[in-house]
Motif scaffolding. Structure first.
Motif, PDB file in Angstrom:
ATOM      1  N   THR A  11      82.758  74.278  35.711  1.00  0.00           N
ATOM      2  CA  THR A  11      82.320  73.178  35.072  1.00  0.00           C
ATOM      3  C   THR A  11      80.839  73.086  34.942  1.00  0.00           C
ATOM      4  OG1 THR A  11      84.231  71.975  35.757  1.00  0.00           O
ATOM      5  CG2 THR A  11      82.419  70.641  35.213  1.00  0.00           C
ATOM      6  N   GLY A  12      80.316  72.965  33.660  1.00  0.00           N
ATOM      7  CA  GLY A  12      78.967  72.998  33.461  1.00  0.00           C
ATOM      8  C   GLY A  12      78.073  74.158  33.726  1.00  0.00           C
ATOM      9  N   THR A  13      78.774  75.465  33.455  1.00  0.00           N
ATOM     10  CA  THR A  13      78.250  76.795  33.538  1.00  0.00           C
ATOM     11  C   THR A  13      77.122  76.848  32.285  1.00  0.00           C
ATOM     12  OG1 THR A  13      79.937  77.861  32.549  1.00  0.00           O
ATOM     13  CG2 THR A  13      79.868  77.796  35.066  1.00  0.00           C
ATOM     14  N   GLY A  14      76.017  77.686  32.612  1.00  0.00           N
ATOM     15  CA  GLY A  14      75.066  77.960  31.517  1.00  0.00           C
ATOM     16  C   GLY A  14      75.424  78.799  30.730  1.00  0.00           C
ATOM     17  N   SER A  15      74.574  78.908  29.745  1.00  0.00           N
ATOM     18  CA  SER A  15      74.972  79.892  28.478  1.00  0.00           C
ATOM     19  C   SER A  15      75.110  81.505  29.051  1.00  0.00           C
ATOM     20  CB  SER A  15      73.992  79.898  27.586  1.00  0.00           C
ATOM     21  OG  SER A  15      72.545  79.917  27.929  1.00  0.00           O
ATOM     22  N   ASP A  16      74.187  81.881  29.945  1.00  0.00           N
ATOM     23  CA  ASP A  16      74.222  82.969  30.413  1.00  0.00           C
ATOM     24  C   ASP A  16      75.629  83.765  31.105  1.00  0.00           C
ATOM     25  OD1 ASP A  16      71.449  83.963  29.784  1.00  0.00           O
ATOM     26  OD2 ASP A  16      70.735  83.409  31.641  1.00  0.00           O
ATOM     27  N   PHE A  17      76.127  82.593  31.868  1.00  0.00           N
ATOM     28  CA  PHE A  17      77.481  83.154  32.224  1.00  0.00           C
ATOM     29  C   PHE A  17      78.266  83.057  31.261  1.00  0.00           C
ATOM     30  CE2 PHE A  17      81.454  81.539  33.734  1.00  0.00           C
ATOM     31  CZ  PHE A  17      81.753  82.637  34.634  1.00  0.00           C
ATOM     32  N   ALA A  18      78.191  82.012  30.369  1.00  0.00           N
ATOM     33  CA  ALA A  18      79.371  82.014  29.238  1.00  0.00           C
ATOM     34  C   ALA A  18      79.602  83.154  28.369  1.00  0.00           C
ATOM     35  CB  ALA A  18      79.018  80.792  28.416  1.00  0.00           C
ATOM     36  N   GLU A  19      78.469  83.956  28.240  1.00  0.00           N
ATOM     37  CA  GLU A  19      78.479  85.115  27.476  1.00  0.00           C
ATOM     38  C   GLU A  19      79.204  86.060  28.383  1.00  0.00           C
ATOM     39  OE1 GLU A  19      78.100  87.772  24.457  1.00  0.00           O
ATOM     40  OE2 GLU A  19      77.569  85.778  24.584  1.00  0.00           O
ATOM     41  N   LEU A  20      78.721  86.219  29.506  1.00  0.00           N
ATOM     42  CA  LEU A  20      79.578  87.035  30.462  1.00  0.00           C
ATOM     43  C   LEU A  20      81.078  86.837  30.551  1.00  0.00           C
ATOM     44  CD1 LEU A  20      79.546  89.420  32.749  1.00  0.00           C
ATOM     45  CD2 LEU A  20      79.033  87.809  34.376  1.00  0.00           C
ATOM     46  N   ASN A  21      81.361  85.580  30.532  1.00  0.00           N
ATOM     47  CA  ASN A  21      82.905  85.170  30.717  1.00  0.00           C
ATOM     48  C   ASN A  21      83.524  85.702  29.270  1.00  0.00           C
ATOM     49  OD1 ASN A  21      84.954  83.755  32.023  1.00  0.00           O
ATOM     50  ND2 ASN A  21      84.788  82.049  30.609  1.00  0.00           N
ATOM     51  N   ARG A  22      82.858  85.367  28.349  1.00  0.00           N
ATOM     52  CA  ARG A  22      83.566  86.053  27.119  1.00  0.00           C
ATOM     53  C   ARG A  22      83.715  87.601  27.053  1.00  0.00           C
ATOM     54  NH1 ARG A  22      80.223  81.915  24.860  1.00  0.00           N
ATOM     55  NH2 ARG A  22      78.555  83.170  24.461  1.00  0.00           N
ATOM     56  N   GLY A  23      82.689  88.112  27.805  1.00  0.00           N
ATOM     57  CA  GLY A  23      82.977  89.636  27.719  1.00  0.00           C
ATOM     58  C   GLY A  23      84.073  90.282  28.679  1.00  0.00           C
ATOM     59  N   ILE A  24      84.181  89.250  29.749  1.00  0.00           N
ATOM     60  CA  ILE A  24      85.394  89.588  30.709  1.00  0.00           C
ATOM     61  C   ILE A  24      86.607  89.274  30.376  1.00  0.00           C
ATOM     62  CG2 ILE A  24      86.171  88.814  33.022  1.00  0.00           C
ATOM     63  CD1 ILE A  24      83.858  90.849  33.325  1.00  0.00           C
ATOM     64  N   ASN A  25      86.801  88.414  29.483  1.00  0.00           N
ATOM     65  CA  ASN A  25      87.997  87.943  28.973  1.00  0.00           C
ATOM     66  C   ASN A  25      88.401  88.926  27.782  1.00  0.00           C
ATOM     67  OD1 ASN A  25      89.242  85.232  29.531  1.00  0.00           O
ATOM     68  ND2 ASN A  25      87.363  84.615  29.641  1.00  0.00           N
ATOM     69  N   ARG A  26      87.562  89.029  27.001  1.00  0.00           N
ATOM     70  CA  ARG A  26      87.793  90.497  25.893  1.00  0.00           C
ATOM     71  C   ARG A  26      88.161  91.679  26.717  1.00  0.00           C
ATOM     72  NH1 ARG A  26      82.755  88.565  23.492  1.00  0.00           N
ATOM     73  NH2 ARG A  26      81.714  90.106  24.426  1.00  0.00           N
ATOM     74  N   ALA A  27      87.615  92.043  27.928  1.00  0.00           N
ATOM     75  CA  ALA A  27      88.505  93.223  28.489  1.00  0.00           C
ATOM     76  C   ALA A  27      89.645  92.965  29.287  1.00  0.00           C
ATOM     77  CB  ALA A  27      87.241  93.474  29.417  1.00  0.00           C
ATOM     78  N   GLY A  28      90.243  91.566  29.093  1.00  0.00           N
ATOM     79  CA  GLY A  28      91.205  91.296  29.790  1.00  0.00           C
ATOM     80  C   GLY A  28      91.614  91.509  31.190  1.00  0.00           C
TER      81      GLY A  28
END
Length: 344
Positions: A11-28
């Protein structure tokens, strides 16, 4: 609890983490690993049953102390399984996670699952924060110089007492579990209390029925002491000696800068239950344990890109850093004792 640790922390995470989170999700890497956990839970359960079977077969013999050592390892592995259950790495929904956690924690090793959930969630939300992280709250050991001021001999020389004090960790967790039941920290206190009572009664009946009184006493001391040491040395490398945040950091930096990874391959992964990948675990608490090593190069590269320090070291060096930190925390008090002419 109605939400997972991950859901609460995102909740409320910043853009730096959001970008990393997208990469981790893409990697499954956030996908469930039911096959891995079926095998791991099966092996730990088999070791638990096998250990107590060996205890009965060995009988009233001092060789039972070897069984005590084995069961100390098994109890710690059960605790690590309970840790993964609490983070919903095994099951994504609350009910099966809680049921399995109660069996592993309360019934299996005599530690309140509900108490540990509350304590550990607070730790994840504010790791190494002097006021908000219960794992660095001053107790017999203190982790900051501010907390060390005015304390006595134990704090001045606490690095030397760290390992001996770990022998009491298993008993301390049981005591804190009972306190949590009494003060209302645990929501389902009747169920949890009943399961803790069953564990204690069966454990003591087994020991007192099979062994003579002296052997029973020594067995309990050895078993609980080694369990505490193993469990403490599993969690100690993760944050001890790392920076203490002031509360102004964003989510990614708060989690990365306060955590330390430990290299060592599959043996260390197994011994520490995957917690040697502490940075990835704190960023993605619901990530299944076998996916943490796969996430490590992605996270490390991303931190390098951002200029965020990523700490990774050997197991022995992680312990050395923790001991040095404990020693440094007591430095001012040691000097103060010398200045006033008292014992150092």
């Amino acid at each position: 609890m109605t939400t997972t640790t991950t859901e609460r922390l995102l909740t409320g995470t910043g853009s730096d983490f959001a970008e990393l989170n997208r990469g981790i999700n893409r990697a499954g890497l956030l996908r469930m690993r039911p096959g891995y956990y079926a095998a791991r839970l099966g092996l730990v359960a088999a070791a638990y049953v096998g250990g107590w079977t060996a205890f009965v077969l060995v009988g009233a013999s001092w060789w039972t102390l070897a069984v005590a050592a084995f069961l100390a390892i098994v109890f710690a592995q059960v605790a690590l399984v309970a840790h993964d259950l609490a983070h919903r790495q095994v099951f994504r929904t609350r009910r099966p996670s809680e049921r399995a956690g109660l069996v592993a924690g309360n019934l299996g090793i005599g530690m309140s699952y509900g108490y540990w959930m509350v304590k550990h969630t607070r730790h994840h939300a504010n790791p190494n924060h002097d006021d908000l992280d219960p794992d660095v709250r001053p107790g017999l050991l203190v982790w900051s110089r501010a907390a060390a001021r005015g304390r006595g001999f134990l704090t001045r020389h606490q690095a030397w007492f760290f390992l001996p004090l770990l022998t009491l960790l298993g008993i301390s967790l049981k005591r804190d579990s009972v306190r949590a039941l009494r003060d209302g920290t645990v929501k389902r206190k009747r169920l949890e209390g009943a399961l803790l009572a069953v564990h204690a009664v069966v454990y003591l009946l087994m020991v007192l029925t099979v062994l003579d009184p002296l052997q029973a006493l020594v067995f309990v001391v050895v078993h609980q002491a080694l369990f505490g040491i193993y469990l403490g040395l599993t969690f100690a490398p993760n944050h001890k000696g790392m920076p203490h945040p002031d509360g102004t950091e964003d989510f990614l930096r708060k989690q990365v800068l306060t955590s330390r990874n430990v290299r060592g391959g599959r043996l260390v992964d197994t011994a520490l239950g995957g917690l040697n990948h502490q940075i990835e675990h704190h960023l993605f608490p619901a990530m299944p344990t076998p996916n943490l090593p796969k996430a490590q190069p992605i996270v490390q590269a991303y931190c390098a890109e951002l200029g965020v320090r990523y700490e990774i070291t050997s197991l022995w060096d992680s312990y050395a850093q923790g001991f040095r930190h404990l020693h440094d925390v007591g430095a001012e008090e040691r000097q103060r004792a010398l200045d006033v002419g008292g014992p150092s």
